[in-house]
Design an enzyme around this catalytic site. Structure first.
Site, PDB file in Angstrom:
ATOM      1  N   GLU A   1       1.064  -0.240  -4.742  1.00  5.84           N
ATOM      2  CA  GLU A   1      -0.190   0.613  -4.791  1.00  5.84           C
ATOM      3  C   GLU A   1       0.720   1.873  -5.340  1.00  5.84           C
ATOM      4  OE1 GLU A   1      -4.006   3.323  -3.262  1.00  5.84           O
ATOM      5  OE2 GLU A   1      -1.615   2.896  -2.204  1.00  5.84           O
TER       6      GLU A   1
ATOM      7  N   ASP B   1       0.704  -0.877  -0.236  1.00  4.62           N
ATOM      8  CA  ASP B   1       0.180  -0.097   0.014  1.00  4.62           C
ATOM      9  C   ASP B   1       1.002   0.879   0.319  1.00  4.62           C
ATOM     10  OD1 ASP B   1      -2.906   1.526   0.445  1.00  4.62           O
ATOM     11  OD2 ASP B   1      -1.511   1.937   2.194  1.00  4.62           O
TER      12      ASP B   1
END
Ligand code: GLC
Length: 628
Positions: free
Chosen positions: A310, A268
């Site tokens: 991401e 993330d």
């Protein structure tokens, strides 16, 4: 004295280490080699890798070998992903087991559980504020449940993706708690300053992620006298990746999760990992060195695991997450194709594919090494209009005006817009207005249903299927976001929840509607048409070998700005994918279609022949075809 025989497992580890050592040590030497604690760190890392390997369950080691033998496993056309919140989809982790038939029937071979590790209590940014990476969110189940579910998925040949938040922990994480109490070891795990001046110097160039509800990138805690780096929310403390102990801790966590049966780790917010004063502190070169090194660690100790990075950044900045230059083939196996998503929405609103073609042809190569995209139309986050002024100018548009148009269009305030969305994080300083909303609502279904406009409903359905056909053919793993296969509309009930009301992203994080899902297998309601259409798209993708993600994607430019087109460069002959991004018929000369290598005039998507009339191929509103 004869040496003790080396076990086969030890030998395999040694071979894997040899294979990936050149990807690992040069990165770490460059990042940390200057530090006095570096030799001890190297020893500790080696020990960590070996311990993780020794602890790896036998069935996962078998999967490691299987994937060694089939390194393209994640590139194949049978890969199709589904992304969901466990509670909203199935109540609990073990509840997911009862839903696997539904997913198999839809054609899903990869599931992404939205954040499922133990979050802080209260507002946890949808679970991205993690206080314990080794425990499952107790509201969802236990680690034993998790292992049970991962084994069941594996038995069905389904891959499991979960989130690993690398940039920050919750301020309630044990490391942060010790840092708060003044432990210098743990204070060095984070980025915290004694005085505000350094924070202010950094702040000058930083981009605010949540300007509405979490302005600024630092938080002052008078209790322990520090200014702490908090890129996202106050409760999310940025980790200090310049400290090799952080690398070591995260590697341990990564391999711990891999050994519980995770196939794909969604890393993330990776753009933010490395800070450099005087820059935006996004996508700095060290980020890619860290990500390559983490990837090498996985390849050594948990080789079946792959990494999804991401990084929701502009087109030119995104590609390096799939490994460019010296990182080629060595970094993310997957990265979100944010630009494809943004350009899909842009072309739909403007009924013009010039910017889409320009961006996708200019910034993205035809092929990638050992990597592909995660393609998607919607996810749990907002849509930010990542269109640069230069790209807009290249097709005669003003960047600021185009971005403002897209915000107004998808908010629904632009005259004639079919969309119904909500603004997210309006940044007065930059003029940025991001957008929340479900696929169906943004595609026009909500407005059309409210107006009892049957033709509008029809067009909205076609837009959704257009999007799903696009992500199923572009190259990459298509990710269907939960509810989009049923055309679920915006859900505004979050406004009644104080922990969520400030965050319009909850409008497109609905609860699964199981009665609707049951009913969608037959009939012709909008949900049924979208469900059956999406299932058919995934089935035809599986049946079309030319869509393998290892084959190149070349954007081509028909002389018709309503149509977006690319060739999938399969060795057995190209697949020409055409998308009518408008609600009117569009036409192409047959000669142009044939010049793209189309010989059979067979549409692999509908599995039917395509007829030309008087030298023209005609595409109905929002048509999508995969011509061979
Ligand atoms: C990622 C997530 C987003 C979250 C942020 C901070 O961008 O997708 O939902 O708010 O990271 O963790």
């Amino acid at each position: 004295m004869a040496k003790a025989p080396v076990s086969a497992q030890d030998e395999l580890f040694a071979l894997r280490l040899d294979r990936s050592a050149p990807d690992l040590w040069p990165m770490l030497d460059a990042l940390y080699g200057h530090r006095p604690d570096y030799p001890a760190f190297r020893t500790a890392l080696l020990k960590t890798l070996k311990q993780a390997w020794d602890a790896r369950p036998a069935d996962l080691k078998r999967l490691d070998l299987k994937r060694d033998l089939e390194p393209d496993w994640f590139l194949r056309p049978d890969m199709a992903g589904y992304v969901f919140y466990i509670d909203r989809f199935a109540g609990t982790l073990t509840g997911v087991l009862d839903k696997l038939d539904y997913l198999s029937d839809l054609g899903i071979t990869y599931v992404h559980f939205m954040p499922c590790l133990k979050p802080r209590p209260g507002d946890s940014d949808g679970g991205y504020s993690v206080m314990d990476y080794r425990q499952i969110n107790p509201a969802l189940g236990t680690m034993a449940d998790f292992e049970q579910v991962s084994a069941a998925l594996r038995a069905r040949g389904m891959s499991l993706c979960i989130d690993l938040v690398l940039n920050h922990t919750a301020k309630e994480h044990a490391w942060a708690r010790k840092a708060t109490k003044g432990d210098p070891k743990y204070q060095d795990y984070y980025l915290m300053f004694d005085t505000p001046d350094l924070a202010q110097r950094y702040e000058q160039r930083l981009v605010q992620v949540f300007p509405d509800n979490a302005p600024g990138s630092f938080t002052h805690y008078p209790e322990f006298g520090k200014w702490v780096w908090t890129t996202f929310n106050e409760h999310q403390w940025d980790l200090n990746w310049a400290n090799p102990q952080v690398f070591l801790e995260i590697t341990r966590i990564m391999l711990f999760l891999a050994n519980r049966g995770v196939d794909v780790l969604r890393l993330d917010a990776v753009a933010f990992l490395w800070k450099r004063i005087g820059t935006r502190c996004q996508s700095e070169p060290e980020v890619h060195m860290l990500l390559q090194a983490l990837r090498a660690c996985s390849r050594i100790a948990a080789p079946a695991l792959i990494h999804l990075e991401e990084a929701i950044v502009g087109p030119a900045e995104m590609l390096p997450y799939l490994g460019r230059g010296r990182h080629d083939g060595r970094e993310g196996n997957l990265a979100y194709h944010n630009s494809l998503m943004v350009q899909f929405w842009g072309a739909l609103a403007s009924r013009d594919t010039r910017l889409m073609g320009h961006v996708l042809a200019t910034h993205f190569p035809q092929t990638l090494t050992n990597a592909t995209y995660a393609t998607y139309i919607r996810c749990h986050d907002d849509i930010g209009w990542a269109v640069t002024d230069e790209d807009a100018a290249a097709v005669g548009l003003s960047g600021p005006a185009h971005r403002a148009f897209l915000s107004a269009f998808y908010e629904g305030s632009f005259p004639g817009s079919f969309a119904k969305g909500a603004l997210f994080q309006v940044n007065e300083a930059t003029g940025d207005k991001r957008i929340s909303g479900s696929f169906a609502s943004l595609a026009g279904l909500e407005t059309a249903l409210a107006a009892e406009d049957a033709a509008g409903v029809d067009l909205a359905i076609q837009r959704i299927l257009l999007g799903h056909a696009l992500i199923a053919s572009f190259g990459g793993i298509p990710l269907i976001y939960m509810g989009d296969e049923l055309a679920l509309l915006n859900d505004d009930s979050y406004l009644n929840n104080p922990a969520q009301a400030h965050d319009s992203r909850w409008s497109h994080r609905p609860r699964m509607d199981w009665p609707l899902a049951e009913a969608a297998h037959s009939g012709d309601s909008p949900s049924a048409r979208v469900f059956q259409g999406t299932r058919a798209i995934l089935a035809r993708r599986r049946a079309t070998p030319g869509l393998h993600s290892g084959y190149g994607t070349r954007i081509v430019f028909p002389e018709n700005t309503g149509i977006f087109a690319f060739q999938r460069l399969a060795p057995a002959g190209p697949v020409l994918c055409l998308f009518n991004m408008t609600e009117v018929w569009q036409h192409l000369p047959l000669a142009w279609v044939q010049a793209q290598g189309v010989t059979r005039m067979h549409d692999a998507l509908s599995d039917t022949a395509v007829q030309a009339h008087k030298g023209t191929v005609s595409l109905p509103p929002y048509a999508r075809v995969w011509l061979t």
